[in-house]
Design a protein around this motif. Structure first.
Motif: not given
Length: 1968
Positions: A176-185, A194-203, A356-364
């Motif tokens: 969770y901490d690593l994912l938050s760090h990469h999602l919201f730098p 694009g590491l957050s996509n892989t980490l979301m898959d892992l989660a 209005e949703v950002s691309q970062t949130i869509l990737s989550m």
């Protein structure tokens, strides 16, 4: 930065598909499973250890892959040992921190090992998964290595049946901490990936392994962050929840999720919530999963189940409502309504807040399909949960649920449905869904909704089949009383059947394919319902081939249904249709219609997969079908015997069909264009047709009995012997191959004599005598020669030992062919023939491709009664595979061919090198190519005969592409067993083959050396063939690539075509044969990796292939480059051998062609990646490119720039500090706990690994130290070309590193380049300065090296504060009241970013102390000060900023502020502080005063950056900033233009967003003041200027939301008084601001998490009912009523009523459109009468348009479960019934009612529907015909959707009305008393009858003919408007029923049919 890439050449992709989930588990497709019960997957309590010990596993039954091969593979013990060895190496990688090379290497070896499909011990899998999971969190690990570890962890954790939470638990917090760090730098963070996509898959995968006990901790962490005002925050929080919350015991959190869902209206929120529910529905079909340790908590027999599956009735109604809305059906009567309805579709573009949703949130967002989730939930909610009603037996059965009758009958007192279809609420709801939407499935009603509906039906059938079969497995954990019943199954199929049959002929291919999938699955569930219906449509469609679309659709459907159709076990009556259908499909094989041809071939292919085709009526087979054992003479047995006999008799046409089939195949072949260059026939379409034809031939030949095979072979043989076709010589060879591998003796017996005789004759007459060396169109005179050579090629392929009988003939023929063929096509085919013969003799391949095992196929009883076995499927374990394993005689024959023809050719090839260059003419070239081609093909045929001697062979140069690593540590493990033919190294055959392979290498080397030395490069054909031969020599080993790819493609196709459900074990036999062949190829491919380089290999690579990569000739260069790429992927070190030579060729003085060739190779993926990751070559690679600007040739410059651009974009920050960080404690623990029985690795090796790692780190530092000054020199050199200056700047920017202070000269250089005239240079300089200043901040505020690496700072003003819980009302008020209370002072505690307890209070929030008054809070790092001074030396000058901002103003392409410019100014302001104000102030004032939008934009960028950068300035400096900015604000307000207003709005938003309001109080006060002045009428100027004040205030509202709470009521009161404003610009912004202000109150704001979890159970919703609405609507009603009396016509001016009404409508629409659900819906419903009044004011089109839009919004708004939907309908009915003065209100009310009814179908009970029907029946007698017609249309829709139970009563009512009115009307004439009343009654009856008929536009129910003929058609000549209604419906009836006119004919007798025909078109022969 430097380490091998994941796709490096020494890591070939492992592409063995993991099909364990598909094939290794699952039930019988056609009946209950007999597989042994699996262990129950019960969840145990978390234990202290993460990896848990399980009982011993029996893995011997899981060896299907290895056991399918004919040779001995590694045992399980050997596999375990290999796995342990790799595990040990991974542990050593962690110990030595050798991640960049060691981890990559051993991970690839683990991938290879796993791909062999051996069962892994659960404990071992758990240990490895845990290890990889923990490695993801190694601090400072490269992103690509994190992805590597995460992907392997996913691979190990994903198989649900191989690992569970009983084996392993994982911690969620680190991920969770690593994912938050990469999602919201941070905004200025660099190196984003694009590491957050892989980490979301892992989660998502690891979610199963998070302990249920951690759920509360997750909620405590995530929910307080939810800010309901921001859609991004809502979706981000939800994404975390659905990825992390433990699924096994959701009782604690699932109700809370439903309450959250009730708060928001968002399609994206729906998607994730539905996906979560779908996963829960599948998982909790086993109630034990959710059973708590306290057995009393949850009943083990009930689990999570409620009234409808996991859901309550209300929740399920909401699911079905959302499903109905997601279809996007245009049920409205207006375009606006239909647009709003279609916007709800699951596939439409996102609208409203979702847009209005950002691309970062869509990737989550969890990847999911909404329609798939709906289908899952519905299917897994089906169970016996209510009283059952009998089915009507119709395709869409009448829902006989208890409900209201018609008017005049007693009303029911309940609004609940009492009984359900098949006793299942979910099935009943689905049935209603299909009823409501079935008309939209029809091809004539095409639209985007068909994509959704057809996909939905396909998913429903898929999940139903999955569940049905899973529940018939012995190990099913679903309680029997909760399982699907046969009645449910039948009703399910009946409900979906009709719509699927309609969609068969759709215009949309996706819809057609989806419906075919559904029909296929349902054909297994209820074949008697599906297959006869398809056959009824098939025969007419195939008999009328002129209807191309229908014919193609029918053939495609038959192709899909072929296997269930012919399966005797599935559908006994289907087999008799096979031969007739095959005969009807023959005309589809049409050379003029390729689409139809491919469809027909597909049907034949699928139909033949499971049958033995024969004429079973032949006398020699006998006709004794009276089985003695069938003594039971019951009806079922008799019927079965009749079907068997009918099938047997139907095969009488098989002989005729087979003969005609092959004739048609050859007819199509002959019609194809002639072969062109490289043997291609036509284009892509012709290739696809040829492939389809050959596939069908392959299937037919495998399925034919010997008798039919002989007949077919006679046709083929006759064609081969009597015909020659240049266009199909290759294709006819493939046809013969299909026969040869099934009937080798028969084929060889005829083809070899024929081919020998014809080929000899052709050779003697000069065929192939013209010497050529290049591929070209073959000579016409050689066509016969090529034809028979192709026939022979097919005949000798795959025939095994049958070739031995023809040894003498073949040797004699080969002797002639090898010696006498001279043309390129001829000798290539001869070489291919030799290769085929040898491969056939010594190859290892399956030889039994028939549909049945050999012992069954040859069984006389099976031959006699083959039809009894049609449709037979096999499990993998039941397939008896027969392989060709070469005998000694075959090996001897093959070696004889080699020694007789190939070895002499090899020596002749060697001798040709002695010929001097001047004598190497065309004859020499021809001889060279002939011999080389023969040697090349022969070498390829012997690829898997002997294994290379990798132990004793000399080693090549010691280099590795992996990097500078200890080679002993990454030494590959022993080779896998892959079935080499000869294993005895002492045998003469073994020695002969190995010697031949070695000799080929020597001769190739000599040929290459000779060619280079003699400058024979101009002989391009020779050189290209030589290069291809070298590639074959170096890469063709252990497997054949072409065969491997062919097996791969075929296997993927078979899996797609034959797949019915996910866990399918039974498949056609050919799939298992193909899978075994592919697996054999995979093993060989593994052995081709990491080949050992010998000196000869090194020489061939470096001296030959590399040299030709830089040839003068393009063709040679391309061939060599492709060869080098293939070779380098298999030989480690190949690129290192070449790279320095290549770099040396990119230097001044090198030939253009050589340089171009070198650049192409250096730019290839492998070399460019190595240059970035391997510091040994980085500097040379980069400098050679930068120094290549000397070359003037444009093509070379383009290449160089492309390489530099690619390098700069992929080059990452070269920080080495990350290599020195400590290993995390969990990993150290895993290393310490690791135990193995293997001997430990040598300590000296590990020490060398450590030393080499340190050397690599040092090399990185030295490389960067060298590159920096050199690149700087190039960048600053005035002689450097501008483009290379740009690349130098990019590279310098990329090399800026955080772990060392930056050089002042670089900082000064970039500061100067901010003034460059080149916009790209300014862009790079902007990024560089921002990066420098950000790194200075990191270095200054770091707490540790790890924080510096991770980009974390320790701000002395920043701290965490625990939020008080439970938060009392006083605490909440104080927390929210602090923001606007006072100015920021030294004692202020500031809160910048917080959700402020929107949902719950709790957790920790970040707070800041105010900065000191007159001192800096910190001093910037001393080591970085020189760089800062260098930057400030430029920026302290006013001239610098004048020019810089002038350049920004010239960027005309931008209309809004640029983020990069804002970040630059923020960074500068943050570091240099208030010193900027005196320099920048006058320039900004000047820009603002010029009323130019681009200058305003530049000024806004500076103000935003300075405003945000001043966050931690001393308070006195901040005061100076506001002293300058505050007087400037009025100028900004007045000087802003229409174009630049958005820029200044962005200035306000960007400045104050995420900041405590006290930080920017003057700006906020200014915005508030302007808004108040506008409201109070104090603002002078235009309406636009007044609206600007509100717009600025809106900016404050959108960013500070609840921080404005202390003054919220004040603002609401101000805006509430401005409803009657006269200006439209102001109305829009006033209504928007007021809506937002009031929505701030929609905040549950629970005092703590425990209060929330406890409170959700005590309330049905979290939505807050605002008292503001009640008061406002009351006042509005009063005011509007009064102002309406004062209203004047619009032509005379604006009225206060109109203005207030439009503002009200705006305001309501804004509130309803928001993502937050408020109580506005209820008040809007109450306001409906007034909206209808506004709608009637036609003189004000704006008001009327807004009123209609508001009605659409209200009718389409989702009110959720509860009373509001019923209230909406009742209100509409009241408006309609009470509108006596205006018939248009009734008309408009009905259009709104249609939408409201459909949108709330599942929320309305029987009593609500009864009220609607009663009103509609009354409206059918309305005096206005328009109202009557609309009532009829509405009634038709209601009957179609849900009220079919009323049909009988309504029919009687309307028939009686028509009869009565007709009788009364007969004696009257128009104008007589009572005429109009009786005519109206007659019209009402006709309209009612038409409503019933229109409800079934594509069906002919039993009641329809009588109503149509006796009631409707009789009144075609009645007085108007009756006759118009009848004639209009006649046209509609014709349109809707013309596709199924056969059903109409079947339902009517001849007299009735004539009458209907006359009624439709006025004549009786229309459909004759």
């Amino acid at each position: 930065m430097w380490s091998p890439c994941l796709d490096s050449p020494i890591e070939p992709k492992v592409d063995m598909p993991d099909d364990d989930e598909e094939f290794q588990e699952g039930g019988n497709m056609l009946g209950p499973s007999t597989a042994p019960a699996a262990a129950a997957a019960q969840l145990s309590a978390p234990t202290p250890s993460k990896v848990k010990v399980r009982k011993l596993e029996d893995r011997t039954k899981m060896m299907e892959y290895p056991n399918s091969l004919p040779y001995e593979c590694e045992s399980i013990e050997e596999f375990d040992e290999r796995l342990a060895y790799i595990h040990q190496r991974l542990i050593e990688c962690i110990k030595t921190k050798d991640y960049d090379i060691g981890l990559v290497q051993w991970n690839h070896k683990l991938q290879c090992l796993i791909s062999l499909k051996y069962p892994i011990l659960r404990a071992t899998r758990a240990t490895l998964a845990s290890l990889y999971y923990e490695m993801v969190f190694i601090p400072g690990l490269d992103v690509r290595l994190i992805e590597l570890c995460a992907n392997m962890a996913i691979t190990l954790l994903e198989p649900r049946r191989k690992i569970s939470i009983k084996d392993l638990t994982l911690p969620w917090r680190p991920l969770y901490d690593l994912l938050s760090h990469h999602l919201f730098p941070k905004a200025r963070a660099t190196g984003l990936t694009g590491l957050s996509n892989t980490l979301m898959d892992l989660a998502g995968i690891a979610q199963r392994f998070f302990p249920p006990s951690d759920a509360d901790d997750m909620l405590e962490e995530m929910l307080p962050q939810l800010d309901g005002y921001a859609i991004n925050s809502i979706l981000a929080t939800q994404a975390y929840l659905v990825h992390f919350l433990p699924l096994s015991k959701p009782q604690r959190w699932l109700p809370a999720m439903f309450k959250l869902w009730d708060c928001f209206e968002s399609g994206l929120f729906d998607d994730q919530m539905l996906d979560l529910l779908a996963r829960l529905a599948i998982l909790h079909a086993n109630p034990e999963i959710s059973q708590s340790e306290d057995s009393g908590t949850v009943s083990p027999q009930r689990g999570l189940w409620k009234e409808v599956g996991l859901l309550t009735k209300e929740q399920f109604a909401m699911i079905m409502t959302k499903a109905l809305r997601s279809a996007g059906l245009p049920v409205g009567a207006t375009k606006d309504a239909n647009s709003a309805l279609m916007a709800q579709s699951a596939i439409m573009m996102k609208t409203g807040s979702d847009a209005e949703v950002s691309q970062t949130i869509l990737s989550m967002k969890k990847p999911s399909s909404r329609i798939q989730s709906f289908a899952t939930i519905i299917v897994y909610s089906m169970m016996l949960d209510g009283p059952e009603i009998p089915s009507s037996g119709e395709a869409t059965p009448v829902n006989a649920a208890a409900g209201p009758g018609l008017a005049g009958t007693p009303a029911t007192t309940t609004n609940e449905q009492m009984n359900f279809l098949a006793g299942s609420r979910a099935l009943d709801a689905l049935h209603r869904f299909i009823q409501a939407t079935e008309t939209y499935f029809h091809p004539s009603n095409w639209g985007p909704w068909q994509y959704v509906l057809s996909g939905f039906v396909a998913e429903l059938s898929s999940f139903f089949v999955n569940r049905w079969l899973d529940e018939h497995r012995n190990d099913c954990k679903t309680p029997k009383e909760r399982r699907l019943t046969p009645t449910m199954k039948r009703e399910f199929v009946q409900s979906l059947r009709n719509v699927c049959l309609l969609t068969m002929f759709s215009k949309d291919m996706f819809a057609v394919v989806s419906c075919q999938k559904a029909l296929k699955r349902m054909a297994y569930l209820e074949p008697d319902l599906i297959l006869p219906a398809v056959l009824e449509r098939a025969y007419p469609g195939l008999q009328e081939l002129e209807m191309t679309h229908r014919t193609t659709a029918i053939i495609a459907s038959l192709s899909t249904l072929a296997i269930p159709l012919v399966s005797r076990q599935n559908f006994a009556a289907g087999g008799k249709h096979l031969v007739p259908l095959l005969q009807l499909c023959l005309p589809a094989i049409d050379p003029t219609d390729f689409a139809k041809t491919m469809g027909g071939c597909a049907f034949i292919f699928n139909a033949m997969m499971t049958v033995r085709i024969d004429d079973l009526t032949r006398p020699e087979l006998g006709n004794d079908d009276g089985d003695a054992e069938m003594a039971v003479d019951d009806d079922a047995a008799a019927a079965r015997r009749e079907e068997d006999e009918a099938l047997r008799l139907s095969t009488a046409g098989a002989e005729e069909w087979v003969i005609e089939f092959f004739r048609r195949i050859f007819a199509v072949f002959d019609s194809l264009p002639e072969e062109g260059v490289k043997g291609k026939v036509g284009g892509k379409q012709e290739e696809h047709v040829s492939g389809s034809l050959l596939s069908s031939v392959d299937a037919v030949t495998a399925s034919m009995s010997p008798h039919l095979a002989r007949l077919a072979w006679d046709v083929v043989y006759r064609h081969c012997s009597e015909t020659v076709s240049a266009s199909s010589s290759r294709l006819v060879g493939s046809v013969i191959l299909s026969f040869a591998r099934i009937h080798p003796e028969m084929v060889l017996g005829k083809m070899i004599p024929l081919a020998t005789q014809r080929l000899r004759s052709e050779i003697m007459h000069g065929a192939s005598s013209t010497r050529t060396t290049s591929t070209h169109t073959p000579a016409p005179g050689d066509a016969t020669f090529h034809w028979h050579l192709s026939c022979l090629l097919g005949a000798v392929s795959g025939v095994g030992p049958a070739l031995l009988k023809h040894r003498i003939e073949l040797l004699e023929l080969l002797s002639l062919l090898v010696d006498r063929t001279r043309s390129e096509r001829g000798y290539s085919l001869v070489a291919r023939l030799v290769q085929r013969v040898i491969a056939t003799l010594v190859g290892l391949y399956p030889i039994e491709w028939r549909p049945y095992n050999a012992e069954e196929w040859d069984d006389p009883e099976v031959q006699k009664k083959a039809h009894m076995h049609w449709g037979k499927l096999y499990e993998a374990k039941d397939v008896s595979l027969k392989w060709h394993q070469p005998s000694q005689e075959e090996i001897a024959f093959a070696l004889e061919i080699v020694s007789t023809f190939v070895q002499p050719s090899l020596e002749e090839l060697n001798s040709l090198q002695d010929v001097p260059q001047e004598r190497r003419d065309k004859v020499w070239s021809n001889d060279f190519c002939r011999k080389m081609m023969l040697v090349k093909q022969t070498f390829s045929a012997l690829n898997a005969v002997v294994q290379d001697d990798e132990v004793n062979a000399p080693s090549g140069e010691v280099v590795s592409d992996a990097g500078d690593e200890c080679m002993a540590f990454i030494q590959p493990p022993p080779r896998f067993k892959s079935g080499f033919i000869l294993t005895d190294e002492t045998s003469p055959d073994f020695v002969a083959v190995r010697s031949f392979r070695a000799r080929v290498g020597e001769v190739l080397h000599r040929c290459a050396t000779s060619s280079k030395a003699s400058e024979a490069e101009d002989k391009q054909d020779c050189i290209k063939l030589l290069l291809r031969s070298i590639r074959t020599y170096l890469t063709e080993y252990a497997y054949n690539y072409e065969e491997y790819m062919a097996h791969s493609r075929s296997l993927n196709y078979y899996r797609t075509v034959f797949r019915i459900y996910a866990r399918q074990k039974q498949q056609p036999r050919v799939l298992w044969v193909r899978r075994a062949a592919f697996y054999h190829g995979c093993r060989g491919r593994m052995n081709s990796f990491h080949r050992k380089r010998t000196p000869l290999v090194d020489s061939l690579i470096k001296d030959v292939v590399l040299a030709y990569c830089m040839s003068t000739y393009v063709g040679i260069r391309k061939t060599a480059q492709n060869s080098l790429d293939s070779i380098a992927s298999l030989y480690d070190g190949a690129r290192q051998l070449c790279v320095h030579t290549l770099i040396s060729k990119v230097q001044p003085g090198v030939d253009d062609d050589q340089m171009k060739g070198a650049l192409y190779v250096l730019g290839s993926k492998g070399f460019s990646s190595a240059a970035i990751t391997d510091a040994r070559i980085t500097a040379e690679y980069l400098l050679c490119l930068l120094n290549a600007q000397h070359h003037p040739k444009p093509s070379l410059q383009k290449l160089v720039r492309g390489l530099l651009s690619d390098f700069a974009s992929r080059f990452v920050e070269p920080s080495t500090l990350k290599f020195h960080l400590d290993t995390p404690a969990p990993l150290i623990k895993a290393v310490d706990e690791f135990t193995t029985s293997l001997p430990p690795i040598d300590a000296s090796i590990l020490q060398e690994v450590r030393d080499r790692r340190q050397a690599r780190i040092a090399r990185i530092d030295s490389t960067v130290a060298r590159l920096g000054p050199e690149i700087m020199s190039i960048a600053t050199n005035h002689a450097t070309h501008w483009s290379f200056t740009l690349y130098s700047a990019r590279l310098l920017r990329a090399m800026i590193r955080r772990d060392q202070p930056l050089a002042p000269d670089v900082a000064g250089y970039f500061a100067g380049q901010l003034l460059s005239e080149n916009p790209n240079m300014r862009k790079y300089a902007t990024g560089a300065i921002t990066k420098i200043l950000y790194f200075v901040k990191l270095r200054t505020l770091k707490a540790s090296d790890e924080d510096l690496v991770n980009g974390k700072t320790t701000n002395p003003l920043k701290r965490k504060e625990v939020v008080q819980t439970p938060a009392s009302a006083e605490y909440q008020k104080e927390a929210l009241g602090a923001f606007l209370g006072s100015n920021m002072g030294p004692d202020s505690v500031l809160v910048d970013k917080t959700s402020l307890g929107w949902l719950v209070w709790g957790g920790k929030q970040t707070v800041y102390d105010a900065p000191p008054v007159d001192t800096e809070p910190w001093q910037w790092e001393a080591a970085s000060q020189p760089a800062l001074d260098a930057i400030w030396s430029h920026m302290q000058k006013a001239e610098f900023w004048e020019k810089h901002l002038g350049l920004w103003s010239q960027e005309k392409q931008r209309e809004i502020t640029a983020t990069e410019n804002v970040l630059l100014m923020k960074s500068i302001a943050q570091v240099f502080g208030a010193r900027l104000i005196p320099v920048l102030g006058p320039i900004i004032e000047k820009l603002i005063g010029e009323r130019d939008r681009h200058k305003h934009r530049a000024a806004a960028e500076v103000m935003v950056g300075v405003g945000r950068g001043s966050k931690h300035w001393p308070l006195n400096d901040q005061a100076k900033l506001w002293e300058w900015l505050t007087p400037l604000m009025p100028n900004i307000f007045t000087q802003a233009t229409q174009d630049s207003q958005l820029v200044f709005e962005d200035w306000i938003v960007s400045t104050i967003d995420g900041r405590d309001p006290r930080r920017h109080k003057p700006l906020i006060d200014f915005a508030i003041d302007r808004a108040k002045r506008s409201i109070n009428g104090e603002e002078d100027g235009s309406p636009q200027l007044q609206a600007r004040g509100h717009a600025f205030f809106r900016c404050v509202l959108s960013t500070h939301d609840r921080k404005m709470t202390p003054r919220m009521q004040e603002f609401i009161d101000d805006y509430a008084g401005a409803f009657d404003t006269a200006y439209s610009e102001i109305r829009a912004v006033v209504s928007e601001n007021l809506a937002q202000l009031e929505l701030f109150e929609v905040a549950p704001s629970y005092a703590s998490m425990s209060h929330f979890l406890a409170g959700e159970a005590s309330s049905s919703t979290l939505r807050i009912s605002s008292p503001q609405y009640e008061r406002r609507f009351a006042k509005l009603r009063t005011d509007l009523a009064q102002w309406r009396t004062e209203r004047i016509p619009t032509s005379q001016g604006s009225s206060r009523y109109d203005c207030a009404a439009m503002t009200t409508l705006f305001w309501m629409s804004m509130a309803l459109a928001d993502h937050r659900r408020s109580s506005m819906g209820s008040y809007a419903i109450d306001f409906l009468p007034m909206i209808f009044e506004m709608l009637e004011l036609k003189d004000n089109t704006d008001l009327s348009r807004l009123a209609r839009a508001a009605l659409t919004k209200i009718s389409t708004h989702h009110y959720g479960p509860g009373p509001l939907s019923g209230k909406l309908v009742r209100t509409l009915l009241n408006v309609i019934t009470q509108s006596r003065d205006s018939w248009k209100v009734r008309l408009d009310g009905l259009t709104v009612l249609q939408v409201a009814f459909f949108q709330n179908l599942y929320y309305l009970g029987p009593a609500d529907v009864r009220s609607i029907v009663d009103v509609l029946l009354a409206l059918l007698r309305d005096v206005h015909p328009e109202v009557r017609e609309m009532a009829s249309t509405t009634l038709s829709g209601i009957v179609r959707c849900s009220e079919r139970k009323l049909i009988s009563d309504l029919k009687k009512r309307f028939t009686a009305t028509v009869l009565e009115a007709s009788a009364a009307l007969m004696p009257l004439s128009r104008g007589d008393p009572g005429f109009h009343e009786h005519l109206t009654a007659l019209h009402s009856g006709i309209l009612g009858a038409v409503a019933l008929l229109s409800a079934f536009p594509y069906e002919v129910p039993p009641w329809m003919p009588s109503l149509l003929i006796e009631t409707v058609t009789q009144h075609g000549e009645s007085p108007q408007p009756v006759s118009n209604t009848v004639k209009k419906y006649a046209k509609e009836f014709k349109r809707t029923h013309q596709d199924n006119w056969g059903e109409v004919e079947a339902a009517l007798n001849s007299d009735e049919l004539n009458e209907v025909n006359q009624w439709v078109l006025g004549r009786s022969d229309y459909y004759a």
